[in-house]
Design a protein around this motif. Sequence first.
Motif, PDB file in Angstrom:
ATOM      1  N   TYR A  80      27.304 -66.376  84.750  1.00 52.93           N
ATOM      2  CA  TYR A  80      27.558 -67.466  85.699  1.00 52.93           C
ATOM      3  C   TYR A  80      26.480 -68.533  85.585  1.00 52.93           C
ATOM      4  O   TYR A  80      26.780 -69.741  85.491  1.00 52.93           O
ATOM      5  N   LEU A  81      25.213 -68.124  85.584  1.00 58.76           N
ATOM      6  CA  LEU A  81      24.119 -69.091  85.536  1.00 58.76           C
ATOM      7  C   LEU A  81      24.123 -69.893  84.237  1.00 58.76           C
ATOM      8  O   LEU A  81      23.876 -71.106  84.238  1.00 58.76           O
ATOM      9  N   ASN A  82      24.407 -69.218  83.140  1.00 59.42           N
ATOM     10  CA  ASN A  82      24.345 -69.890  81.840  1.00 59.42           C
ATOM     11  C   ASN A  82      25.613 -70.650  81.494  1.00 59.42           C
ATOM     12  O   ASN A  82      25.555 -71.763  80.974  1.00 59.42           O
ATOM     13  N   ASN A  83      26.764 -70.054  81.791  1.00 54.66           N
ATOM     14  CA  ASN A  83      28.033 -70.608  81.309  1.00 54.66           C
ATOM     15  C   ASN A  83      28.959 -71.099  82.411  1.00 54.66           C
ATOM     16  O   ASN A  83      30.000 -71.695  82.126  1.00 54.66           O
ATOM     17  N   GLY A  84      28.612 -70.821  83.658  1.00 53.99           N
ATOM     18  CA  GLY A  84      29.425 -71.290  84.766  1.00 53.99           C
ATOM     19  C   GLY A  84      30.640 -70.446  85.065  1.00 53.99           C
ATOM     20  O   GLY A  84      31.520 -70.869  85.832  1.00 53.99           O
ATOM     21  N   ASN A  85      30.726 -69.254  84.479  1.00 51.56           N
ATOM     22  CA  ASN A  85      31.888 -68.379  84.692  1.00 51.56           C
ATOM     23  C   ASN A  85      31.708 -67.592  85.981  1.00 51.56           C
ATOM     24  O   ASN A  85      30.943 -66.621  86.029  1.00 51.56           O
ATOM     25  N   TYR A  86      32.404 -68.010  87.025  1.00 51.77           N
ATOM     26  CA  TYR A  86      32.284 -67.313  88.299  1.00 51.77           C
ATOM     27  C   TYR A  86      33.315 -66.199  88.352  1.00 51.77           C
ATOM     28  O   TYR A  86      34.496 -66.424  88.060  1.00 51.77           O
ATOM     29  N   PRO A  87      32.895 -64.990  88.682  1.00 59.28           N
ATOM     30  CA  PRO A  87      33.807 -63.849  88.620  1.00 59.28           C
ATOM     31  C   PRO A  87      34.996 -63.965  89.574  1.00 59.28           C
ATOM     32  O   PRO A  87      34.811 -64.272  90.771  1.00 59.28           O
ATOM     33  N   ALA A  88      36.180 -63.725  89.050  1.00 61.25           N
ATOM     34  CA  ALA A  88      37.396 -63.830  89.858  1.00 61.25           C
ATOM     35  C   ALA A  88      37.380 -62.883  91.034  1.00 61.25           C
ATOM     36  O   ALA A  88      37.897 -63.186  92.114  1.00 61.25           O
ATOM     37  N   LEU A  89      36.755 -61.717  90.865  1.00 58.33           N
ATOM     38  CA  LEU A  89      36.700 -60.712  91.946  1.00 58.33           C
ATOM     39  C   LEU A  89      36.016 -61.285  93.175  1.00 58.33           C
ATOM     40  O   LEU A  89      36.429 -61.027  94.308  1.00 58.33           O
TER      41      LEU A  89
END
Length: 416
Positions: free
Chosen positions: A404-413
């Motif tokens: 999340y911090l590096n790539n901005g992928n926020y977990p769907a869960l």
Amino acid sequence: MGKMDYLKNMPVAVLGAGAVGKTIAADATLAGQEVRLYDAMPFAEKSLANLEKTGIELDGIQRNLYNFKRSGLAKIDVITTDIAEAVKGAGHIVIAIPAFGHEPLFKSLIPVLEDGQVINIFTDNFGTLLLRKMMRETGCTTKVIVGGWSSAPYGTRIESVGGFMLPHVGVKYRAITLRGATLPMTDADDFIEASKYLSCMDAVTYGDGAVKGDTVLDIGFSNINPVIHVPATLLGVSTMENWGKIFGDFDKSGYSMYAHALCPSICEVQYQFYNEEIKLAEGIGVDLPRYSYESFFSRRSVLAQEYMGLDKDGKDNMILPLDQPTTEANTGPNSIHHRYCTEDVPVGCKVYHELGVQYGISTPIIDSMIVLAGAMLKKNYFEEGYSLEYLGIKDMDKETLLDYLNNGNYPALLLS
């Protein structure tokens, strides 16, 4: 020129008219940038009063290794309590308010953001995490860069006489290097490049330069306020509260935590506090600045490196021995009810504590500061203040957090 040079001739919006905000606004104006200075009501009744007529006078010692200075009377282009007026068409947006003001400011800011803007939070204090969370929750997809800095560009104070706030800021020192990062880190190179077009960063740009941190958690650990302010204020409280009473006929406003509280025992606690930050950073998998043991045992502590740098052997250029008096240090705090405690404990220390709990890393020195501050201020800072849930990173394992911090992928869960 880099690809961020489109910012060069765009207005700068400065949100917050405290000491840092006023200094940034004056500094950028004197450098030739168009500046809009905003503050919210009811604070603006005092902070912006008469500035259209008086302007803001900037002066002071402005101590720094390369003797970069800028002084004068700055007539700010736009002074407003309308955030849309401040932000419309701006390139850089500067957030210059205490951490507990971030949420209400962000609520007003998010609807008026425009593509291509660069948000700079001085000092970050986990504001990047909070702003991205609020943008996500409100469905804001405006393409902006959101970044934070480890400190403000200066040590600065507003001159006040008899409780009246004068239109005058005195700069004690200018940083020659600051650490910055973005959320996500895919924007970090552009953010660092963009800082070259923000005049309040000129002493950094023409000094040792801005440094790209290792995620915004690095910037949280790089903020030296908690490690310096909290132990020195709490453990030096008797000197502070007796200043001008038991300790002679002194002006209470002349008390300095650096000049009058620091001693070898408090500096040892600061160093151990710092080592717990190292354990947290390494345990999570991010970096932070490295300081020597000796650097903590000076009347400016590790802050001196921010504006006076290191010599060729990696030692502090400016050393102020603990057994000698100094007039170099900033004044304050004058009360336990000061941001050195009321912000640095429930924001900085509290987040460090919760990161330790979440990732199984003990922080006994930091926890003891939370206990002492709570006792003195009659608060339970293990329950109050910032939480990982508030910042949107609770229950993330380390791999998910770093993605999340590096790539901005926020977990769907966590979105459900």
